[in-house]
Design an enzyme around this catalytic site. Structure first.
Site, PDB file in Angstrom:
ATOM      1  N   SER A  91      -8.869  -1.224 -11.380  1.00  0.00           N
ATOM      2  CA  SER A  91      -9.160   0.126 -11.222  1.00  0.00           C
ATOM      3  C   SER A  91     -10.228   0.809 -12.224  1.00  0.00           C
ATOM      4  CB  SER A  91      -7.922   1.043 -11.745  1.00  0.00           C
ATOM      5  OG  SER A  91      -7.679   2.408 -11.176  1.00  0.00           O
TER       6      SER A  91
ATOM      7  N   LYS B 187      -9.475   5.777  -5.477  1.00  0.00           N
ATOM      8  CA  LYS B 187     -10.353   4.515  -5.129  1.00  0.00           C
ATOM      9  C   LYS B 187     -10.044   3.919  -3.601  1.00  0.00           C
ATOM     10  CE  LYS B 187     -11.107   4.005 -10.068  1.00  0.00           C
ATOM     11  NZ  LYS B 187     -10.377   3.775 -11.265  1.00  0.00           N
TER      12      LYS B 187
ATOM     13  N   SER C  91      -6.145   7.527  -9.641  1.00  0.00           N
ATOM     14  CA  SER C  91      -6.976   6.343  -9.144  1.00  0.00           C
ATOM     15  C   SER C  91      -6.782   5.838  -7.700  1.00  0.00           C
ATOM     16  CB  SER C  91      -6.840   5.327 -10.335  1.00  0.00           C
ATOM     17  OG  SER C  91      -7.913   5.280 -11.288  1.00  0.00           O
TER      18      SER C  91
ATOM     19  N   LYS D 183      -2.432   0.374  -4.459  1.00  0.00           N
ATOM     20  CA  LYS D 183      -3.267   0.981  -5.384  1.00  0.00           C
ATOM     21  C   LYS D 183      -2.281   1.657  -6.496  1.00  0.00           C
ATOM     22  CE  LYS D 183      -6.913   1.478  -7.909  1.00  0.00           C
ATOM     23  NZ  LYS D 183      -6.080   1.735  -9.077  1.00  0.00           N
TER      24      LYS D 183
END
Length: 394
Positions: free
Chosen positions: A123, A71, A68, A230
């Site tokens: 997420s 992202k 992720s 993140k």
């Protein structure tokens, strides 16, 4: 009892060991650079956001799955290409997307801005897909924008195949590329505000209560000055993390890929950068150049380890129309060239040079050498535009 033969053999062995130790000491002299931080990651990188300098790396260009962390690219592309006030509709393709989710309903509508918070704090893979379809026209169209951005930023070891990071062949990046991407994204105020947010509420059209999203990034609570970015995990990528922290106005980004002890490793990496790489002022705006009728047009600072200042050199590069003793009627607007700054022979940034007494535009204070060439070109273009505006509106 040791025999004479054994005593001679042991003495010879000790002499050989000492000889090898002495040779090793000569072959690896003291570099003066700080000891690297220990970490458990398969790949890692640490970058100074302002300058773009990679301060530390471990297998930094090794192409790996990034889960992720994808992202980060999704968010910055959506921010740059989308309208934050637009309503994003959850399609059948986005609804019930596997993996982490915001549990959005089929046909539900949400402002792009709110959905970006859900994307980065929780997420949500459903949010990633809905955002991609809205901004790019389709998931494939958005992926095209992601890869175009990667090319623009000079991320030579990255390729994106989806907006969420679920495992698929042909979807990969590196620790160094993710560091460069994040440093770029953090210069955007919308992105910067989203990733440092711990809790966000958003209207929920299907229930009597609002959505409430708590940031998965524990670094925001574990590390002093942490302000992003993140988390990521899949069964093939394992634990991935990008974190950022700001102290005394200076921001660093740490990246680890496949790291089972990432919270602690990021703390050590950030400590390392703040401690051993202080920002040093290399030149100041309006500083005279010895032996020339020129002054610098901007300040320039750069993170340097102890002893690295002696490796700094400066090179004056004049424009084709300029000479050492140029006057304002010989070249336009007082711009005479630039000073290139090199660290151990490698270009790290430039500062424009102007004739003394001429108008100096308010260009960016630092003009670092970025992953791509667009930052420096933008800085010079901004300066030129200001000069032209001043000329024709006076």
């Amino acid at each position: 009892m040791l025999t004479r033969h054994r005593i001679v053999s042991i003495s010879l062995l000790i002499s050989i060991v000492l000889l090898f130790e002495s040779a090793a000491a000569v072959a690896a002299p003291e570099t003066g650079l700080p000891p690297e931080p220990a970490n458990h990651a398969q790949a890692a990188a640490l970058i100074d956001v302002s300058s773009g300098r990679i301060l530390y790396e471990k297998e930094g260009d090794n192409q790996m799955r990034i889960a992720s962390l994808t992202k980060i690219m999704t968010a910055i592309v959506a921010i740059e290409h989308g309208n934050l006030k637009d309503k994003v509709t959850v399609s059948r393709n986005a609804f019930g997307k596997e993996g982490s989710s915001l549990f959005l309903k089929l046909g539900e509508q949400m402002k792009l801005e709110d959905m970006l918070y859900g994307l980065m704090l929780r997420s949500g893979n459903d949010a990633a897909t809905a955002i991609a379809e809205h901004v790019g026209g389709s998931e494939e169209g958005f992926v095209f924008l992601m890869n175009a951005k990667a090319e623009q930023l000079g991320l030579e070891h990255s390729h994106f195949a989806n907006p969420h990071g679920l495992d698929v062949e042909g979807h990969y990046s590196t620790a160094n590329d993710m560091a460069k991407l994040t440093a770029y994204a953090l210069r955007n105020p919308v992105f910067r505000e989203i990733v440092k947010t711990e809790t966000r509420k958003a209207p929920n059209p299907n229930e009597q209560w609002d959505y409430s999203w708590h940031n998965k990034n524990k670094m925001l609570r574990l590390y002093e000055g942490a302000d992003g970015v993140k988390t990521g995990y899949t069964k093939k990528a394992f634990r991935c993390l990008v974190s950022s922290a700001t102290r005394d106005g200076r921001q660093l980004v740490a990246v680890t890929l496949n790291d089972g002890d990432d919270w602690n490793d990021h703390g050590r990496m950030l400590d390392y950068g703040f401690r051993y790489y202080p920002v040093v002022e290399v030149t100041r705006r309006n500083m005279p150049l010895s032996g020339y009728n020129f002054v610098t047009g901007a300040s320039f600072s750069y993170p340097l380890a102890e002893g690295e200042e002696r490796l700094l050199t400066k090179k004056l590069v004049l424009t084709k129309t300029a000479t050492v003793n140029s006057t304002s009627d010989r070249a336009s607007f007082g711009l005479r060239g630039r000073i290139d700054m090199l660290l151990d022979g490698k270009l790290i940034g430039s500062v424009p040079v102007y004739e003394k007494g001429s108008y100096i535009p308010r260009v960016k204070e630092a003009i670092p050498t970025p992953a791509s060439g667009d930052v420096r070109e933008s800085s010079w273009r901004d300066a030129w535009n200001e000069v032209m505006q001043r000329l024709f509106t006076a």
